[in-house]
Design a protein around this motif. Structure first.
Motif, PDB file in Angstrom:
ATOM      1  N   GLY A   1     -54.598 -31.783 -35.715  1.00  9.70           N
ATOM      2  CA  GLY A   1     -56.033 -32.053 -35.717  1.00  9.70           C
ATOM      3  C   GLY A   1     -56.439 -33.052 -36.788  1.00  9.70           C
ATOM      4  N   ALA A   2     -55.635 -33.163 -37.835  1.00  8.64           N
ATOM      5  CA  ALA A   2     -55.884 -34.140 -38.901  1.00  8.64           C
ATOM      6  C   ALA A   2     -55.227 -35.483 -38.586  1.00  8.64           C
ATOM      7  CB  ALA A   2     -55.367 -33.598 -40.232  1.00  8.64           C
ATOM      8  N   ASN A   3     -54.694 -35.631 -37.375  1.00  2.00           N
ATOM      9  CA  ASN A   3     -54.012 -36.865 -36.932  1.00  2.00           C
ATOM     10  C   ASN A   3     -52.828 -37.224 -37.826  1.00  2.00           C
ATOM     11  OD1 ASN A   3     -55.618 -37.229 -34.670  1.00  2.00           O
ATOM     12  ND2 ASN A   3     -57.072 -38.530 -35.726  1.00  2.00           N
ATOM     13  N   ASP A   4     -52.131 -36.224 -38.331  1.00  2.00           N
ATOM     14  CA  ASP A   4     -50.962 -36.417 -39.188  1.00  2.00           C
ATOM     15  C   ASP A   4     -49.708 -36.447 -38.298  1.00  2.00           C
ATOM     16  OD1 ASP A   4     -48.799 -36.232 -40.932  1.00  2.00           O
ATOM     17  OD2 ASP A   4     -49.663 -34.617 -42.128  1.00  2.00           O
ATOM     18  N   LEU A   5     -49.293 -37.632 -37.899  1.00  2.00           N
ATOM     19  CA  LEU A   5     -48.179 -37.778 -36.969  1.00  2.00           C
ATOM     20  C   LEU A   5     -46.872 -37.246 -37.560  1.00  2.00           C
ATOM     21  CD1 LEU A   5     -47.046 -38.754 -34.266  1.00  2.00           C
ATOM     22  CD2 LEU A   5     -46.842 -41.041 -35.270  1.00  2.00           C
ATOM     23  N   ASP A   6     -46.524 -37.663 -38.774  1.00  2.30           N
ATOM     24  CA  ASP A   6     -45.276 -37.197 -39.384  1.00  2.30           C
ATOM     25  C   ASP A   6     -45.295 -35.691 -39.611  1.00  2.30           C
ATOM     26  OD1 ASP A   6     -44.050 -39.699 -39.397  1.00  2.30           O
ATOM     27  OD2 ASP A   6     -44.884 -40.219 -41.356  1.00  2.30           O
TER      28      ASP A   6
ATOM     29  N   ASP B   1     -34.667 -31.405 -34.552  1.00  2.00           N
ATOM     30  CA  ASP B   1     -34.242 -32.776 -34.246  1.00  2.00           C
ATOM     31  C   ASP B   1     -33.928 -32.978 -32.767  1.00  2.00           C
ATOM     32  OD1 ASP B   1     -34.572 -33.557 -36.881  1.00  2.00           O
ATOM     33  OD2 ASP B   1     -32.465 -33.229 -37.390  1.00  2.00           O
ATOM     34  N   ASP B   2     -33.471 -31.919 -32.084  1.00  2.00           N
ATOM     35  CA  ASP B   2     -33.086 -32.039 -30.671  1.00  2.00           C
ATOM     36  C   ASP B   2     -34.110 -31.413 -29.726  1.00  2.00           C
ATOM     37  OD1 ASP B   2     -32.637 -29.426 -31.455  1.00  2.00           O
ATOM     38  OD2 ASP B   2     -30.732 -29.239 -30.385  1.00  2.00           O
ATOM     39  N   ALA B   3     -35.341 -31.229 -30.197  1.00  2.00           N
ATOM     40  CA  ALA B   3     -36.387 -30.597 -29.397  1.00  2.00           C
ATOM     41  C   ALA B   3     -36.739 -31.425 -28.167  1.00  2.00           C
ATOM     42  CB  ALA B   3     -37.635 -30.402 -30.254  1.00  2.00           C
TER      43      ALA B   3
ATOM     44  N   GLN C   1     -37.711 -39.218 -31.849  1.00  2.00           N
ATOM     45  CA  GLN C   1     -38.265 -40.548 -31.556  1.00  2.00           C
ATOM     46  C   GLN C   1     -39.075 -40.526 -30.273  1.00  2.00           C
ATOM     47  OE1 GLN C   1     -38.089 -41.727 -34.736  1.00  2.00           O
ATOM     48  NE2 GLN C   1     -38.284 -43.627 -33.612  1.00  2.00           N
ATOM     49  N   ALA C   2     -38.548 -39.888 -29.235  1.00  3.11           N
ATOM     50  CA  ALA C   2     -39.270 -39.803 -27.962  1.00  3.11           C
ATOM     51  C   ALA C   2     -40.532 -38.955 -28.114  1.00  3.11           C
ATOM     52  CB  ALA C   2     -38.357 -39.238 -26.882  1.00  3.11           C
ATOM     53  N   ILE C   3     -40.431 -37.867 -28.857  1.00  4.62           N
ATOM     54  CA  ILE C   3     -41.598 -37.007 -29.085  1.00  4.62           C
ATOM     55  C   ILE C   3     -42.646 -37.749 -29.911  1.00  4.62           C
ATOM     56  CG2 ILE C   3     -42.376 -34.889 -30.227  1.00  4.62           C
ATOM     57  CD1 ILE C   3     -39.637 -33.648 -29.370  1.00  4.62           C
TER      58      ILE C   3
ATOM     59  N   ALA D   1     -43.358 -40.873 -29.810  1.00  6.15           N
ATOM     60  CA  ALA D   1     -44.097 -41.787 -28.928  1.00  6.15           C
ATOM     61  C   ALA D   1     -45.204 -41.049 -28.165  1.00  6.15           C
ATOM     62  CB  ALA D   1     -43.135 -42.473 -27.963  1.00  6.15           C
ATOM     63  N   VAL D   2     -44.913 -39.842 -27.712  1.00  8.70           N
ATOM     64  CA  VAL D   2     -45.925 -39.065 -26.989  1.00  8.70           C
ATOM     65  C   VAL D   2     -47.076 -38.696 -27.923  1.00  8.70           C
ATOM     66  CG1 VAL D   2     -46.381 -36.921 -25.722  1.00  8.70           C
ATOM     67  CG2 VAL D   2     -44.236 -38.155 -25.326  1.00  8.70           C
ATOM     68  N   TRP D   3     -46.739 -38.175 -29.091  1.00  6.33           N
ATOM     69  CA  TRP D   3     -47.780 -37.761 -30.034  1.00  6.33           C
ATOM     70  C   TRP D   3     -48.569 -38.958 -30.563  1.00  6.33           C
ATOM     71  CZ3 TRP D   3     -50.187 -33.424 -30.879  1.00  6.33           C
ATOM     72  CH2 TRP D   3     -49.565 -32.218 -30.533  1.00  6.33           C
ATOM     73  N   ALA D   4     -47.912 -40.095 -30.771  1.00 10.33           N
ATOM     74  CA  ALA D   4     -48.618 -41.278 -31.291  1.00 10.33           C
ATOM     75  C   ALA D   4     -49.734 -41.701 -30.339  1.00 10.33           C
ATOM     76  CB  ALA D   4     -47.632 -42.421 -31.511  1.00 10.33           C
ATOM     77  N   ALA D   5     -49.522 -41.518 -29.043  1.00  7.01           N
ATOM     78  CA  ALA D   5     -50.546 -41.864 -28.064  1.00  7.01           C
ATOM     79  C   ALA D   5     -51.710 -40.867 -28.091  1.00  7.01           C
ATOM     80  CB  ALA D   5     -49.930 -41.918 -26.670  1.00  7.01           C
ATOM     81  N   MET D   6     -51.446 -39.634 -28.528  1.00  6.77           N
ATOM     82  CA  MET D   6     -52.505 -38.615 -28.556  1.00  6.77           C
ATOM     83  C   MET D   6     -53.260 -38.585 -29.876  1.00  6.77           C
ATOM     84  SD  MET D   6     -51.082 -35.254 -26.562  1.00  6.77           S
ATOM     85  CE  MET D   6     -49.591 -35.033 -27.529  1.00  6.77           C
ATOM     86  N   LEU D   7     -52.580 -38.837 -30.976  1.00 14.19           N
ATOM     87  CA  LEU D   7     -53.206 -38.731 -32.296  1.00 14.19           C
ATOM     88  C   LEU D   7     -53.799 -40.074 -32.704  1.00 14.19           C
ATOM     89  CD1 LEU D   7     -50.599 -36.518 -34.206  1.00 14.19           C
ATOM     90  CD2 LEU D   7     -52.625 -35.806 -32.912  1.00 14.19           C
TER      91      LEU D   7
END
Length: 151
Positions: free
Chosen positions: A35-40, A48-50, A64-66, A68-74
């Motif tokens: 909710g704080a848009n904290d991607l890291d 690591d293998d989620a 890395q793939a995850i 990309a998904v979160w970067a588009a949402m946050l």
């Protein structure tokens, strides 16, 4: 000898209640982090293998793939939140899962606010350091898809 060794086996303590509470607490903190848009910070809750199984998209496996998904949402024009409605932990103390609901509000390219509400399931795994991390995360919308226009 077999009879004696069988009597000496110790039963592992039942930590399910504590594990369920720990996962619920971690999940609540994770929602605040997202909710704080904290991607890291958001990515730190995954192993690591989620795998992340977002709606209308392929499975994203690995950070890395995850990312990309979160970067588009946050994004600055979006808010993301969720909360757990049910949690259960395995007697072994190694795995737990949660069910819950989420809400995402974002502005479309025209600046109009759009809302998505839906449900989620997360599978958490206890790490060697005792911390819980997500190994599988799936969410899907309750909002019906837009009606297709007739030609």
């Amino acid at each position: 000898m077999v009879l004696v060794s069988g009597c000496n086996q110790q039963t592992q303590p039942d930590t399910r209640t504590a594990d369920e509470s720990a996962v619920k607490d971690a999940d609540a903190q994770w929602s605040k982090t997202a909710g704080a848009n904290d991607l890291d910070g958001t990515l730190a809750y995954y192993t690591d293998d989620a795998s992340l199984l977002p709606p209308n998209a392929p499975i994203a496996t690995g950070k890395q793939a995850i990312r990309a998904v979160w970067a588009a949402m946050l994004t600055p024009d979006a808010t993301v939140s969720w909360h757990v409605t049910k949690a259960d932990a395995a007697r072994s103390g190694e795995l737990a899962y949660v069910e819950g609901v989420y809400q995402i509000t974002a502005k479309n390219p025209k600046g109009k606010s759009q809302e998505d509400k839906g449900k989620l399931v997360e599978i958490w795994k206890k790490q060697s350091d005792g911390k819980w991390k997500v190994v599988t995360d799936i969410f899907n919308s309750d909002v019906p898809p837009p009606a297709e226009k007739k030609k």
